[in-house]
Design a protein around this motif. Structure first.
Motif, PDB file in Angstrom:
ATOM      1  N   GLY A 111      -6.339   7.805  11.184  1.00  0.00           N
ATOM      2  CA  GLY A 111      -5.300   7.371  10.028  1.00  0.00           C
ATOM      3  C   GLY A 111      -4.146   6.855  10.265  1.00  0.00           C
ATOM      4  O   GLY A 111      -3.418   6.305   9.305  1.00  0.00           O
ATOM      5  N   GLN A 112      -3.833   6.813  11.526  1.00  0.00           N
ATOM      6  CA  GLN A 112      -2.334   6.304  11.607  1.00  0.00           C
ATOM      7  C   GLN A 112      -2.235   4.757  11.691  1.00  0.00           C
ATOM      8  O   GLN A 112      -3.248   4.048  11.547  1.00  0.00           O
ATOM      9  N   LEU A 127       0.734  -1.284   0.144  1.00  0.00           N
ATOM     10  CA  LEU A 127       0.061   0.123  -0.037  1.00  0.00           C
ATOM     11  C   LEU A 127       0.822   1.216   0.095  1.00  0.00           C
ATOM     12  O   LEU A 127       0.201   2.533  -0.018  1.00  0.00           O
ATOM     13  N   GLY A 128       2.134   1.133  -0.041  1.00  0.00           N
ATOM     14  CA  GLY A 128       3.141   2.289  -0.101  1.00  0.00           C
ATOM     15  C   GLY A 128       3.327   2.847   1.218  1.00  0.00           C
ATOM     16  O   GLY A 128       3.125   2.134   2.359  1.00  0.00           O
ATOM     17  N   GLN A 129       3.421   4.302   1.490  1.00  0.00           N
ATOM     18  CA  GLN A 129       3.772   4.920   2.656  1.00  0.00           C
ATOM     19  C   GLN A 129       2.622   5.014   3.559  1.00  0.00           C
ATOM     20  O   GLN A 129       1.580   5.288   3.193  1.00  0.00           O
ATOM     21  N   VAL A 130       2.950   4.545   4.947  1.00  0.00           N
ATOM     22  CA  VAL A 130       1.918   5.178   5.964  1.00  0.00           C
ATOM     23  C   VAL A 130       1.946   6.399   6.298  1.00  0.00           C
ATOM     24  O   VAL A 130       3.178   7.205   6.202  1.00  0.00           O
ATOM     25  N   SER A 131       1.119   7.216   6.728  1.00  0.00           N
ATOM     26  CA  SER A 131       1.086   8.523   7.308  1.00  0.00           C
ATOM     27  C   SER A 131       0.420   8.615   8.637  1.00  0.00           C
ATOM     28  O   SER A 131      -0.236   7.996   8.994  1.00  0.00           O
ATOM     29  N   GLU A 132       0.845   9.871   9.300  1.00  0.00           N
ATOM     30  CA  GLU A 132       0.163   9.819  10.562  1.00  0.00           C
ATOM     31  C   GLU A 132       0.307  11.742  10.699  1.00  0.00           C
ATOM     32  O   GLU A 132       1.016  12.296  10.306  1.00  0.00           O
ATOM     33  N   PHE A 133      -0.827  12.151  11.427  1.00  0.00           N
ATOM     34  CA  PHE A 133      -0.878  13.474  11.780  1.00  0.00           C
ATOM     35  C   PHE A 133       0.302  13.546  12.874  1.00  0.00           C
ATOM     36  O   PHE A 133       0.522  12.889  13.789  1.00  0.00           O
ATOM     37  N   CYS A 134       0.871  14.787  12.936  1.00  0.00           N
ATOM     38  CA  CYS A 134       1.757  15.331  13.808  1.00  0.00           C
ATOM     39  C   CYS A 134       1.611  16.560  14.343  1.00  0.00           C
ATOM     40  O   CYS A 134       2.403  17.132  15.327  1.00  0.00           O
TER      41      CYS A 134
END
Length: 611
Positions: A585-586, A432-439
């Motif tokens: 979304g993390q 699924l490619g890169q994971v992202s997260e709010f920071c």
């Protein structure tokens, strides 16, 4: 350029709560031809997670934006009604503002629309500015659910946007009064609505911001929820009318809309101040579909204390997944220990750092730690495996190892030896490619409301050869049978609860007209319970059951994680807001919107019979 001459009232059309979701062309053209003063559409949200900001991803296809923008441009071409778009591309980053301009340019050229003046307002923030504010102690968490910002958060954020208030919109309108379309970056959702009101001389900010808060979701405030809505703004009030003939607004549905996606319904914080709604009044007009609102108050920030919200996200490794299911009752009866052995097997085979989650949809898969029902044994389980590692290849290696263990590992009492795991489609291990997260989800204080948001105008030349605007005769009018937001009729009968409530009792879900959960930003989850019947509302309220103790029990959380727990009488509603167990979304997410966390509250037992 001077602002337009003030009218007695303004008409603002919002055809849909999110650009790209589609809307009814018959209703749209009917409202435009009837004299809309502006078309304003929100295009963004943090609801769909951090990937837009972190990875320049989009959650709506370009083709969907092209479809909706083409209709807006056609109305702008023929009727010269101005179009204002906020939070372009979903996140409002500069790259997505430019994407919208590119689409508009292509449509003007391809369709032969007239020359149009496009004004852009960018919202990305330089990290140097954030570092300075952080060192000065002027970057604060949005709520108790948000951790303090760190220098590492700022450094690792792919990009940061700020939610602009109404001031950049007003400045753009004043500077470029002949604008056709404003394409804005990240914006506080009601800001373009409030700005258009002020620019046209309607300066009661309580009226302007409250109207904008309701309208930015289109017809979501109607019953049943729909897409298209019209606001009529006057000096001391505003009216909200859903355009779908099968929908209507009521005082309760309008009052209730300020619960939606918000921490609390009575005080809504935004750039430059707060909207106070305790004294707002809601009046049903004689058509029984329109509601008039007055009495809302906007309390501005003190001079020099203007605030805006920052939103930032970052990449956090690579992810691979698998999807499949278990149906064997022998295995499901010992699934917890079986999956623990799967995890042990993966640890024994993988030498590098990784994260692995096995989500049991059908058994705590959606609610995770919030799930109160622990002894339920389902007939089927959908298992979603999720692995994260430093590279895509490593993540895929982890998920492949876990999937094969799910498929072939032995378990006590096994009868079915051909394989444990039903896999619906190849490829079985999906990168699924890169994971992202709010920071970053923080307030920055003492800012100039204009300085952060550059404004530019671009004149897009058009041939002015387009003459065919959709004729309403060729578009099928909507009927009351397709009045919901997505064109699907609401259910004809209420749910039958199983097991039924004991005699003399009922479930909360049997007497509530709305019972929902939703993100209130990435760090909070909010529960709204609303009632159509005032007597039932007060009856429920008097039981004292909707309390912090009950919410803590229903959702398996400590009471200190409950941020708000209150009744909101104007909407015949109860609201509770809690800390999200995972930031939206993390890695490990199971319910991105937070919209499927309501079931425990549905089964809250009330000490009276349903009427």
């Amino acid at each position: 350029m001077s602002p337009p001459r003030k009218k007695e009232e303004l008409k603002i059309l919002t055809p849909v709560g999110m650009l790209g979701y589609g809307f009814d062309e018959f209703l749209f053209w009917d409202a435009v031809k009837d004299g809309a003063d502006a078309i304003i559409v929100d295009c963004g949200s943090t609801d769909s997670g951090p990937s837009k900001l972190a990875l320049d991803a989009t959650t709506i296809s370009r083709e969907s934006w092209e479809r909706d923008l083409d209709i807006l441009l056609a109305s702008c071409h023929k009727y010269k009604v101005p179009v204002i778009l906020g939070s372009a591309g979903g996140d409002g980053a500069n790259v997505h503002v430019q994407l919208f301009v590119d689409i508009i340019h292509e449509l003007i050229t391809a369709k032969g629309y007239r020359t149009m003046n496009i004004v852009t307002i960018e919202a990305e923030i330089e990290k140097g500015f954030i570092y300075e504010k952080h060192e000065a102690g002027q970057v604060l968490p949005c709520s108790a659910a948000v951790p303090e910002i760190t220098a590492h958060d700022i450094k690792t954020a792919s990009k940061v946007v700020a939610q602009m208030g109404m001031e950049p919109f007003i400045h753009a309108m004043e500077k470029y009064g002949d604008f056709d379309i404003i394409v804005a970056g990240r914006a506080y959702d009601p800001s373009p609505y409030a700005a258009f009101c002020v620019y046209n001389g309607f300066t009661d900010m309580g009226i302007a911001y409250h109207m904008g808060k309701i309208m930015e979701c289109g017809g979501l405030c109607a019953k049943p929820k729909s897409r298209e809505s019209l606001a009529i703004i006057r000096e001391d009030s505003f009216d909200i009318l859903p355009l779908n003939p099968g929908a209507r607004c009521t005082p309760t549905s309008i009052a209730a809309h300020t619960l939606y996606e918000k921490t609390r319904p009575d005080i809504l914080l935004g750039p430059g101040g707060a909207l106070h709604l305790a004294d707002a009044k809601y009046e049903q007009l004689p058509d029984n579909r329109t509601v008039r609102v007055r009495g809302s108050k906007f309390v501005p920030s003190k001079e020099g204390e203007y605030t805006v919200k920052l939103e930032g996200a970052r990449a956090a490794g690579y992810r691979s997944v698998f999807i499949g299911g278990f149906r064997d009752p022998i295995l499901i009866g010992q699934l917890s220990s079986f999956l623990s052995k799967v995890e042990e097997h993966v640890r024994s085979k993988i030498p590098f750092d990784y994260d692995l989650r096995l989500h049991e949809y059908g058994n705590k898969g959606i609610m995770g730690s919030l799930e109160p029902e622990r002894d339920y044994t389902p007939k089927e389980i959908c298992l979603c495996g999720e692995a994260r590692a430093a590279t895509q290849a490593e993540a895929s290696h982890v998920i492949n190892t876990a999937r094969i263990a799910c498929l072939h590992a032995p378990y006590a009492g096994q009868l079915a030896t051909a394989g444990n795991f039903a896999m619906p489609f190849p490829p079985y291990d999906i990168p699924l490619g890169q994971v992202s997260e709010f920071c970053i989800y923080h307030i920055v204080t003492s800012v100039d409301p204009l300085a952060l948001f550059p404004i530019q105008q671009k004149v897009i030349l058009g041939s002015n050869e387009y003459t065919e605007v959709a004729d309403m005769k060729d578009i099928v009018p909507p009927t009351t049978k397709t009045s919901s937001q997505n064109g699907v009729s609401p259910p004809l009968s209420p749910m039958k609860f199983h097991p039924p409530a004991p005699q003399g009792h009922c479930y909360l879900g049997e007497v509530a007209s709305v019972l929902r959960t939703k993100n209130a930003g990435p760090y909070e989850l909010t529960l709204d319970v609303m009632f159509d019947n005032e007597e039932i509302f007060h009856k429920v309220k008097q039981t004292g059951l909707l309390s912090k103790d009950t919410i803590a029990r229903l959702y398996n959380i400590p009471k200190e994680d409950i941020l708000v727990c209150m009744f909101w009488d104007p909407a015949l509603a109860f609201k509770s807001t809690i800390k999200r167990p995972l930031v939206s979304g993390q890695f490990g997410e199971t319910d991105l919107h937070g919209s499927q966390q309501h079931a425990p509250a549905m089964y809250l037992m009330l000490p009276f019979a349903r009427q």
